[in-house]
Design a protein around this motif. Sequence first.
Motif, PDB file in Angstrom:
ATOM      1  N   HIS A   1      36.570  46.150  40.709  1.00  0.00           N
ATOM      2  CA  HIS A   1      36.521  45.787  42.797  1.00  0.00           C
ATOM      3  C   HIS A   1      37.873  47.297  42.999  1.00  0.00           C
ATOM      4  O   HIS A   1      38.941  47.634  43.350  1.00  0.00           O
ATOM      5  CB  HIS A   1      36.422  44.711  42.776  1.00  0.00           C
ATOM      6  CG  HIS A   1      35.877  43.386  42.793  1.00  0.00           C
ATOM      7  ND1 HIS A   1      34.582  43.416  43.677  1.00  0.00           N
ATOM      8  CD2 HIS A   1      36.059  42.824  41.888  1.00  0.00           C
ATOM      9  CE1 HIS A   1      34.090  41.950  42.658  1.00  0.00           C
ATOM     10  NE2 HIS A   1      34.912  41.516  41.354  1.00  0.00           N
TER      11      HIS A   1
ATOM     12  N   GLN B   1      30.867  45.334  51.246  1.00  0.00           N
ATOM     13  CA  GLN B   1      29.959  45.379  49.824  1.00  0.00           C
ATOM     14  C   GLN B   1      28.292  45.686  50.315  1.00  0.00           C
ATOM     15  O   GLN B   1      27.984  45.367  51.390  1.00  0.00           O
ATOM     16  CB  GLN B   1      29.848  43.848  49.236  1.00  0.00           C
ATOM     17  CG  GLN B   1      28.809  43.847  47.770  1.00  0.00           C
ATOM     18  CD  GLN B   1      29.048  43.000  46.853  1.00  0.00           C
ATOM     19  OE1 GLN B   1      29.945  42.401  47.026  1.00  0.00           O
ATOM     20  NE2 GLN B   1      28.342  42.321  46.358  1.00  0.00           N
TER      21      GLN B   1
ATOM     22  N   GLN C   1      29.875  46.617  43.729  1.00  0.00           N
ATOM     23  CA  GLN C   1      31.071  45.836  43.417  1.00  0.00           C
ATOM     24  C   GLN C   1      31.812  46.234  44.782  1.00  0.00           C
ATOM     25  O   GLN C   1      31.185  46.591  45.246  1.00  0.00           O
ATOM     26  CB  GLN C   1      31.608  46.493  42.645  1.00  0.00           C
ATOM     27  CG  GLN C   1      31.950  45.993  41.034  1.00  0.00           C
ATOM     28  CD  GLN C   1      31.390  44.223  40.781  1.00  0.00           C
ATOM     29  OE1 GLN C   1      30.617  44.165  40.967  1.00  0.00           O
ATOM     30  NE2 GLN C   1      32.615  44.180  40.171  1.00  0.00           N
TER      31      GLN C   1
END
Length: 509
Positions: free
Chosen positions: A213, A423, A428
């Motif tokens: 992320h 997102q 991600q």
Amino acid sequence: MLHSQTSKPQWAYRQEDVRAFEATQLERWTDGALMKQAAAAVAAVAASRMQQLPQDSKILVLAGPGNNGKDALLAMNLLAQYGWDCQAIEGIHGSSLDRLHDGLPERGLVIDGWLGLGQRTPLSQELSAAVDQVNRWRVERSNRYCMSIDIPTGLNPDAGFVWPTAIVADDCVSLLLPLRGLFTGEARNFWHRLHYAPLMTPLIDVASDTQGHRLIADASIFSKDRLAYRPANAHKGLMGDVVLIGGAKGMDGALRLAAQACLAIGVGKCFVVPLNQEARTSAYPAQVMQLEAAQVRQLKATGRGQVLAIGCGLGKSELAKQYLADAIESPLDLVLDADALNLLADDQRLLQNLRESVPVKQSNLDHAKVPRRVVLTPHPLEAARLLRQSRDDIERDRFGAIDRLVQLTGCTVILKGAGSLVQSPQSQSFIIDRSAPALAQAGSGDMLCGLVAALLARHRLTSSQTLAAAAAFLHADAAARWAEIEGRSAGMPSSAFLSIVSNRFAAMA
């Protein structure tokens, strides 16, 4: 003296990915070099903290059964060589934990190597009691600090929730790959300073199937996008149009805040459509123009940026619902906030229409082959209503929640909170690496809505996830800077927020 590596992490990872990566590293460095480097990094941060304490301060190492415990014990040996008085308590059960009361120093540092990356289940009753004992020790007197290896004991490494209590770490040393659970939600209450020591990772690549992320820690991430740039021949027609719909009776202030945020970003034209027709037009900034309902229905997508933002002070009347239905059917880029989200949660037909509108069919557009962009900006309670869960469920697994929200709506989502998540479908999350308690007041979300809408309007060809992340970063960063300037985390005036945002945005040119 040892020095820790200080490079900022750019990505955060799931526990299973970090454990797999750790295993490959341990196999590669069979002579223990990796563990020695980990110990050196831990010792460097501990030494830096100890240098700030009185000379008679001591170090207590809490060593668990895994690699974190081994790292902590090796670090203790290094610290002892440099002259600090150190002792260790090994183990996380029974007689080992019984020694904790007598082992805690009068002043000094506790190194938490109990569980770290190895946390897979809630803490036992006896370990929970020991964690609470360490936390009480830390706050009872001055010159007492805690540091944790990888993640404070008691925090879930993936979701960041407390399991059921956790060490409060003044320093957290993130080894190998930083865990995603550190950066969002409740976890932000349990560490104050992160030290990143990537060890051997620069020498080899992370496995290609490991998807992290993205951490948004500063504005430099957006430098290539030149979000604030204005060409020499700029005019208002090039800077995009935003139409804000909301402001029901008694809530028209929300619409004003959103309009002011649009102007802070420098949108070309800002229009408002207040549901409260009695609202004073003079209450809005002079640059803001008012539209009638019939004019909104006539809006059509053109080659320039046009964005509808609906929800700020919208209410849940039948008129509000009709405006939302019209906005969803519109071909324009869209931002949905506040009551627009609550109306979606109450009406499955509206939600289905929204899903089907993203992206809009290309045959409906005659100006460019650019998919429609739609951004939702829920806080945890609004997210809970959309997903038909409790707010606690959302906060307990924010990554899972935003996955479900994106799947449910087909849109880009900003899940607000400490460490906001951003997102889009097939991506991600971006994690906004900021905790900004000054935003905990009415109106903060309205200003974020305005920021998102203005950035979408100014940048027709930039992805909605990038622009939503930029808006969320500016939003949180302004509040964090306000707290630094004022020396407190109290609520901030909207005028101060808008001034900081405008200045910070200008640096993105």
